[in-house]
Write a protein that holds these residues in place. Sequence first.
Motif, PDB file in Angstrom:
ATOM      1  N   HIS A  67       0.799  -1.219   0.000  1.00  0.00           N
ATOM      2  CA  HIS A  67       0.000   0.000   0.000  1.00  0.00           C
ATOM      3  C   HIS A  67       0.838   1.278   0.000  1.00  0.00           C
ATOM      4  N   VAL A  77      -5.952   6.870  -5.561  1.00  0.00           N
ATOM      5  CA  VAL A  77      -6.796   6.235  -4.548  1.00  0.00           C
ATOM      6  C   VAL A  77      -6.499   6.760  -3.153  1.00  0.00           C
ATOM      7  N   GLY A  93     -12.872  12.650   0.774  1.00  0.00           N
ATOM      8  CA  GLY A  93     -12.938  11.205   0.913  1.00  0.00           C
ATOM      9  C   GLY A  93     -11.678  10.470   0.527  1.00  0.00           C
ATOM     10  N   HIS A 100     -10.296   5.871  12.727  1.00  0.00           N
ATOM     11  CA  HIS A 100      -9.928   6.075  11.325  1.00  0.00           C
ATOM     12  C   HIS A 100      -8.434   5.949  11.064  1.00  0.00           C
ATOM     13  N   GLU A 126      -6.795  -7.796   2.928  1.00  0.00           N
ATOM     14  CA  GLU A 126      -8.151  -7.294   3.128  1.00  0.00           C
ATOM     15  C   GLU A 126      -8.187  -5.868   3.663  1.00  0.00           C
ATOM     16  N   HIS A 160      -7.784  -3.329   0.934  1.00  0.00           N
ATOM     17  CA  HIS A 160      -8.965  -3.241   0.084  1.00  0.00           C
ATOM     18  C   HIS A 160     -10.075  -2.429   0.754  1.00  0.00           C
ATOM     19  N   ARG A 161     -10.234  -2.608   2.035  1.00  0.00           N
ATOM     20  CA  ARG A 161     -11.274  -1.864   2.749  1.00  0.00           C
ATOM     21  C   ARG A 161     -10.919  -0.382   2.863  1.00  0.00           C
ATOM     22  N   TYR A 205      -8.794   1.532   1.092  1.00  0.00           N
ATOM     23  CA  TYR A 205      -8.682   2.274  -0.165  1.00  0.00           C
ATOM     24  C   TYR A 205      -9.847   1.998  -1.121  1.00  0.00           C
ATOM     25  N   GLN A 206     -10.806   1.201  -0.643  1.00  0.00           N
ATOM     26  CA  GLN A 206     -11.985   0.870  -1.448  1.00  0.00           C
ATOM     27  C   GLN A 206     -11.585   0.294  -2.799  1.00  0.00           C
ATOM     28  N   LEU A 207     -10.685  -0.676  -2.744  1.00  0.00           N
ATOM     29  CA  LEU A 207     -10.231  -1.364  -3.944  1.00  0.00           C
ATOM     30  C   LEU A 207     -11.250  -2.422  -4.340  1.00  0.00           C
ATOM     31  N   GLU A 208     -11.417  -2.608  -5.599  1.00  0.00           N
ATOM     32  CA  GLU A 208     -12.356  -3.634  -6.081  1.00  0.00           C
ATOM     33  C   GLU A 208     -11.627  -4.940  -6.288  1.00  0.00           C
TER      34      GLU A 208
END
Length: 365
Positions: free
Chosen positions: A15, A157, A213, A272, A356, A359-360, A362-365
């Motif tokens: 990341h 991102v 965001g 956060h 995981e 992904h959560r 950075y809102q990765l698909e």
Amino acid sequence: MEPLPFVASSRLVDHHCHGVLGTDLDREGFEAALTEASAVSPLGTSLFDSSLGLAVRRRCAPLLDLDPMAPADEYVARRRSLGAAEVNRVFLAAAGIEVFLVDGGLWPEGLTAPSAHVGARELGVLRLEGLAEEVAPGGAAGFPARVREALASTTAVAAKSIAAYRVGLDLAPGRPSDASVVAAVDRWLGGGSPRCADEVVSRFLVWEALERGLPVQFHVGYGDADLALHRCDPLLLTDLLRATAPLGVPVLLLHNYPYHRHAGYLAQVFPHVFADVGLATHAVAHQAGRVLAEALEVVPFGKFLFSTDAYALAELYYLGALFFRRALSEFLVGGMGEDAFGEADAERIAHLIGWENAHRVYQLE
């Protein structure tokens, strides 16, 4: 210890990392890339006589068809004979990283994207101070609007602040007004320096990114001589973290060594906030198990991420991933041995940290 099978095969999101050199290096150039210093010391020292340098000879040499602990000159010669493209392919493939989040703010000539050498996904991270330096020549009056426009149109991102290098991490908590930002930029430009090094501007950039965001990464702790380490303790961010918590947008504390325990505490108490140990993993090399265990003492496992912070040398991606897998395995084996958790829990922890959580966040698909 060798990695546990489920850790050795685990999917990884790096990341936070940088570009890799696409040019060949002599020994001096290679050693210079092994250190956070601006140059190798002229006083008779060698970066091969360090934990990282020894790790290159022990762990990287076999991937180039050399004997483990091959002499440094032999290693560099073999590297040059293969060529940068092949060396990069070998080590990036061996790292087993599937997604790279790349900070493009430090990109001198000769760097290439890590994903260009392997079949991996790559996503951008926007360096905030670099953005400020790009839009500042347009004048102070329109600076806030130009920053907002750039943030609104970015495909990155995440954003990254290097306030640690420029002003330290003791940032005031409040969101600065546009008038105060314009005044700060006017002072900055009036000083004649192109370098963004103003506390008000850095704070403005962080607030703007979070309000749109964008997760914000902070360089924390260990870095080159351009920073003052005592001003890079993440605890200095406490008031700002408290003020930004209601936004619910992730803040990522990068590297953190030697303040990794402080970062773990902040990731525990602020919903956060997330942490990693970044380049410390390969910098301490065979000692990574101890550092990772300290970083994980109090942090929830859902708040910790993997990164290499690799820059220039493909070996650093490989060693970052290798020592992360070994250190995490050491931590998990110790926990299972103490009957603190079972194998299913250990597999879950490895998946969270390596894949995981990123992904959560950075809102990765």
